[in-house]
Structure formats: C-alpha cells, structure tokens
Design a protein around this motif. Structure first.
Motif, PDB file in Angstrom:
ATOM      1  N   LEU A  67       1.204  -3.202   2.157  1.00  0.00           N
ATOM      2  CA  LEU A  67       0.032  -3.520   1.349  1.00  0.00           C
ATOM      3  C   LEU A  67      -1.047  -2.455   1.517  1.00  0.00           C
ATOM      4  CD1 LEU A  67      -1.540  -5.386  -0.524  1.00  0.00           C
ATOM      5  CD2 LEU A  67      -2.313  -6.643   1.504  1.00  0.00           C
ATOM      6  N   HIS A  70      -0.226   0.504  -0.541  1.00  0.00           N
ATOM      7  CA  HIS A  70      -0.446   0.213  -1.960  1.00  0.00           C
ATOM      8  C   HIS A  70      -1.940   0.251  -2.298  1.00  0.00           C
ATOM      9  CE1 HIS A  70       0.247  -1.724  -5.871  1.00  0.00           C
ATOM     10  NE2 HIS A  70      -0.809  -2.463  -5.588  1.00  0.00           N
ATOM     11  N   LEU A  71      -2.761  -0.383  -1.467  1.00  0.00           N
ATOM     12  CA  LEU A  71      -4.196  -0.426  -1.729  1.00  0.00           C
ATOM     13  C   LEU A  71      -4.830   0.959  -1.605  1.00  0.00           C
ATOM     14  CD1 LEU A  71      -5.146  -3.712   0.177  1.00  0.00           C
ATOM     15  CD2 LEU A  71      -4.829  -3.418  -2.284  1.00  0.00           C
ATOM     16  N   HIS A 128      -7.829  -8.381  -3.949  1.00  0.00           N
ATOM     17  CA  HIS A 128      -6.922  -9.324  -4.603  1.00  0.00           C
ATOM     18  C   HIS A 128      -6.416  -8.775  -5.933  1.00  0.00           C
ATOM     19  CE1 HIS A 128      -8.635 -13.072  -2.316  1.00  0.00           C
ATOM     20  NE2 HIS A 128      -7.808 -12.348  -1.572  1.00  0.00           N
ATOM     21  N   ALA A 131      -3.986  -5.772  -5.430  1.00  0.00           N
ATOM     22  CA  ALA A 131      -2.705  -6.186  -4.842  1.00  0.00           C
ATOM     23  C   ALA A 131      -1.795  -6.872  -5.846  1.00  0.00           C
ATOM     24  CB  ALA A 131      -2.953  -7.108  -3.651  1.00  0.00           C
ATOM     25  N   LEU A 134       1.418  -5.100  -6.763  1.00  0.00           N
ATOM     26  CA  LEU A 134       2.447  -4.863  -5.751  1.00  0.00           C
ATOM     27  C   LEU A 134       3.528  -5.924  -5.911  1.00  0.00           C
ATOM     28  CD1 LEU A 134       3.521  -3.392  -3.250  1.00  0.00           C
ATOM     29  CD2 LEU A 134       2.080  -4.882  -1.844  1.00  0.00           C
ATOM     30  N   TRP A 187      -1.316 -11.600  -2.967  1.00  0.00           N
ATOM     31  CA  TRP A 187      -1.531 -11.079  -1.615  1.00  0.00           C
ATOM     32  C   TRP A 187      -2.923 -11.472  -1.119  1.00  0.00           C
ATOM     33  CZ3 TRP A 187       1.558  -8.489   1.817  1.00  0.00           C
ATOM     34  CH2 TRP A 187       2.793  -8.027   1.341  1.00  0.00           C
TER      35      TRP A 187
END
Length: 312
Positions: A67, A70-71, A128, A131, A134, A187
């Motif tokens: 995560l 990704h962020l 939020h 995410a 993802l 997420w």
C-alpha cells in the motif's frame, strides 16, 4: 539501542550505489525503533531512511509495504519504498528484507488542535481515495471473529466486568452487521494514532502519515473513528472542544460521508474502541507474562467504549 542488524559503511555505500541518489555522505542508526532496524542515510542528493525488517520474510514485507508503494506512486506523503536503477524496491541486507524511503518532513505533536484534526481528516480521505485503485486486498484480521476468539482465549485473564462488556458489545456489533457491511469499504490505515503522523513545524500541514503496516481492507468509516477516539477526546472518552467536528469536516472536504455512514457514526466509534481495547488486552497479557511494565492501558479503550455505549 534498536539497531539489531549493524551495517558497515562499505555495505551502506554498496546499497546506496544501486539507486540514482548520488554518493553516500553519512549514515547513523535510529534508536527509536521497536521491531525493525532503521538508519538515517544522507547522500549527495537528499536524506533517506533505510529499514531492515527483522521479523518478516520477503513475501510478508512485499505485502506489508504494498500500500505504501502504491500511495507513494500517487504522490502521497507516506514512507514509500523507492525503486533502484533496475526498478526494484524490495532488497536484501544481511539476508533480511530491506527498503529505502525518503526522510519525510515534519514532527510529532503531543496535543492535536482542531486545525490538526481537520488536516488529518482531509489527509485520511485522500489516502482512502488513492487506495481505491489498488486492486490487491488484504483481509482485516481484527474484526468481530478475532475479537470473539480473543475473548475465549483470554479466559481467566479477564474480570467479570470486562468479560460481560466484551460479550455484550460483540453481540451488539453482530446484530448490526448488515448495515455495517453495506458501508463503503477499501484500504484503511488501521493505526492512525497521532504519533503516526508528522506535521510541518509552525502550522497544521500534514508532513507525512507513517506506519502503514496495519493497513488492511475494511469499512472506511472505522478508520475515521480510530482517529476520532485518539485525536479528539480525552482518556475518558469526553470530546475535546470541536475536534471531532473538525476531523469530520476535514474528511468531508475530500470524500463526503454518505448518509448511511453518518447514521453509523456511533457504531463506528464503538467498533474502533472495541478493536483497540481487545488489542491492548492481548498486549497486557503478554507483558504480564514477561514481567514487563504496562505500556498501553486497556482500560482507556474500555472507558471510551462505555462512553460511546451511553444513550445520546
């Protein structure tokens, strides 16, 4: 000292040489770590944090850091692993998983203000939303089944008051699961206490959101409630000024809560308090068996749960 895996300067130089960040100037161990080994690393092109994972293997770390990676790609201020010259972000040092992240700006705050609560609400909503793209998911291991299993496991470690309250709250939450499971999900950070955020000195600008290792897929609203229970009330569950409203206003400025989420706000506060009360009960038992002092008082979240259960 929390440098469990010491590194020599040649080792760090070789590691840094694989990245497009210039030459190593200096490095030093960070003593504040609990589970992992961390180093501040300064190169000719910036400041970084090198983390060596002491308790997880490579596949586990890949899942834990997924995560954050990704962020980071989405431009959020999180400890995102950086890619080397070959496009790899998960590495090995001394046979253990290792990542390199930029050193993020800001400092911890002891007492959040309403401005801090607004800012973290907006930042959490941005997390939020980012995410949502993802595709991979990570199950929430701290839901009602976990709470019920923990209740059975703790057994005689609980007082009759604790046991009765846990049983009653778990059942109440189960009775309201249909409406809960219909809420927006995705997420969540899962652990956004105020010591897991950095703010730029002198203002309420979020410098970074830290510690994404508890992130999982769950109801988004519980993430907001976790923040509210830590940032916006005292240890007895009494709301402090307009901090709760500031948090919600900040969140709504980015991702407005749905009518169903607003209706379930009290349930979310109760679910978040239950989650952390049970977690701290487990920590209490472990520390008692080790003969260690109590680091986090479970009673704080028992009190907050009892406060949220009171009729409004």
């Amino acid at each position: 000292m929390s440098v469990y895996t010491p590194l020599s300067q040649p080792q760090v130089e070789t590691f840094v040489a694989a990245f497009p960040f210039g030459e190593l100037l200096n490095y030093r161990g960070i003593e504040a770590g609990v589970e992992n080994t961390n180093f501040f690393v300064t190169t000719s092109q910036g400041e970084f944090v090198l983390t060596i994972f002491e308790q997880h293997r490579h596949p586990e770390v890949h899942e834990l850091v997924l995560l954050a990676h990704h962020l980071g790609k989405a431009g959020l201020q999180v400890p995102a692993p950086l890619e080397d010259n070959q496009g790899e972000w998960l590495h090995t040092l001394e046979g253990k998983p290792a990542i390199l992240c930029r050193r993020l700006p800001g400092e911890h705050i002891e007492t959040p203000t309403e401005a801090h609560c607004y800012a973290i609400g907006a930042a959490l909503a941005e997390l939020h939303q980012a995410a949502q793209t993802l595709a991979q998911q990570r199950p929430d291991d701290h839901g009602l089944d976990w709470a019920e299993a923990t209740l059975q496991d703790l057994g005689g470690d609980l007082s009759s008051v604790e046991k009765t309250l846990l049983q009653d709250e778990i059942q109440w939450q189960r009775d309201h699961q249909n409406q809960w499971q219909a809420l927006p999900s995705g997420w969540i950070h899962g652990d956004l206490f105020h010591d897991n955020a950095l703010f730029v000195a002198g203002n309420a600008e979020v410098g970074a959101i830290l510690d994404l290792y508890h992130a999982c897929s769950s109801t988004l609203l519980i993430d907001v409630a976790i923040v509210a229970n830590d940032w916006c009330c005292d240890k007895h569950g009494n709301w402090l000024g307009d901090k709760q409203q500031a948090l919600l206003d900040g969140y709504n400025s980015v991702r407005p809560l749905t009518p169903a989420e607003r209706d379930c706000w009290n349930q979310a506060l109760r679910a978040a308090a239950l989650r952390w009360w049970v977690g701290r009960l487990l920590i209490r038992r472990k520390q008692q068996r080790l003969g260690a002092g109590l680091s986090k008082d479970p009673g704080e979240y028992q009190t907050k749960l009892e406060k949220h259960r009171q009729p409004v």
